[in-house]
Design a protein around this motif. Structure first.
Motif: not given
Length: 262
Positions: A37-59
């Motif tokens: 998010r701070w780098a302005g990446a196109a695939d950045a999440p919204p202005p919030r934390s990742y959800t648990g499911d989003e973290i598990l998908a990236l694990a």
């Protein structure tokens, strides 16, 4: 050694954690969302934390990436034995390391998992990367950064709060006084304006980010934008002045733009 800005954002996240003092594997993917998010990446999440499911998908991706960086001799994974990282903490390697990195729960932060395995940078990570590790793609012009000697005590309190891992603005352990119950709407607005005065310029100029945390046992948060600060700090539901636990309420952190100046 290749330039820092030629690394992927994910590689930068892992190496930043390793160069810090005890970068836990638990919560690392959450940090990656902020980095994007701070780098302005196109695939950045919204202005919030990742959800648990989003973290598990990236694990799986972060397990493979961390294993690759270990194989390249840039980081090690160590098991915390005491209250703080130490040079004699055992290095995790081989099948045990692969099992830990492949376990999805490894990457989910909780008070328990935060004190298990952490990343450490090897000597191969030189001073050039250590110097550049807070650099970001955002090259937007900013006003001059805050100068400590020119700040008043209220401004310094905010700066120290942002520096501390446990820093809270509101709530039972916050640096600011509770919102009075007996104020009318107009008086409340003025009271909140006065309390926010040292914080607003730092958020407006991109040096500090304000977050709302609802649960002390999870690392989830919502970013409060500059234009929403007054509304949030005037709302008892956000301030959580009546809460009993640390970690509930409004907090603030330095952005990479500020950390790059240090």
């Amino acid at each position: 050694m290749q330039p820092w800005d030629s690394l992927t954002v994910a590689e930068q996240t892992v190496l930043r954690a390793a160069m810090g003092q005890g970068g836990s594997l638990a919560g690392l993917i959450q940090m990656h969302g902020v980095d994007l998010r701070w780098a302005g990446a196109a695939d950045a999440p919204p202005p919030r934390s990742y959800t648990g499911d989003e973290i598990l998908a990236l694990a799986p991706r972060f397990g493979a990436l961390t294993l690759d960086l270990v194989g390249r001799g840039l980081v090690t994974v160590r098991r915390l034995r005491g209250g703080f990282p130490a040079d004699d903490d055992p290095v995790v390697a081989g099948a045990e390391l692969r099992d830990i990195l492949a376990e999805p729960a490894t990457w989910i932060w909780s008070p328990r998992t935060a004190a298990t395995c952490y990343l450490a940078a090897t000597e191969a990570v030189g001073e050039e990367w250590r110097r550049d590790r807070w650099s970001i793609a955002d090259a937007a012009p900013r006003p001059a950064p805050p100068v400590w000697e020119e700040l008043d005590q209220d401004q310094r309190d905010v700066m120290v709060c942002a520096m501390e891992v446990s820093g809270m603005l509101t709530g039972p352990f916050g640096i600011w006084a509770d919102l009075p119950d007996d104020l009318g709407e107009a008086d409340r607005a003025g009271w909140v304006d006065a309390q926010l005065a040292p914080l607003l310029p730092l958020v407006r100029d991109g040096w500090i980010e304000v977050r709302y945390r609802a649960d002390p046992h999870r690392d989830e948060f919502t970013v409060i934008p500059f234009e929403g600060l007054h509304r949030a700090f005037a709302d008892p539901a956000f301030r959580r002045d009546d809460a009993d636990d640390w970690g509930i309420g409004l907090t603030c952190v330095y952005t990479h733009a500020y950390l790059a100046l240090r």
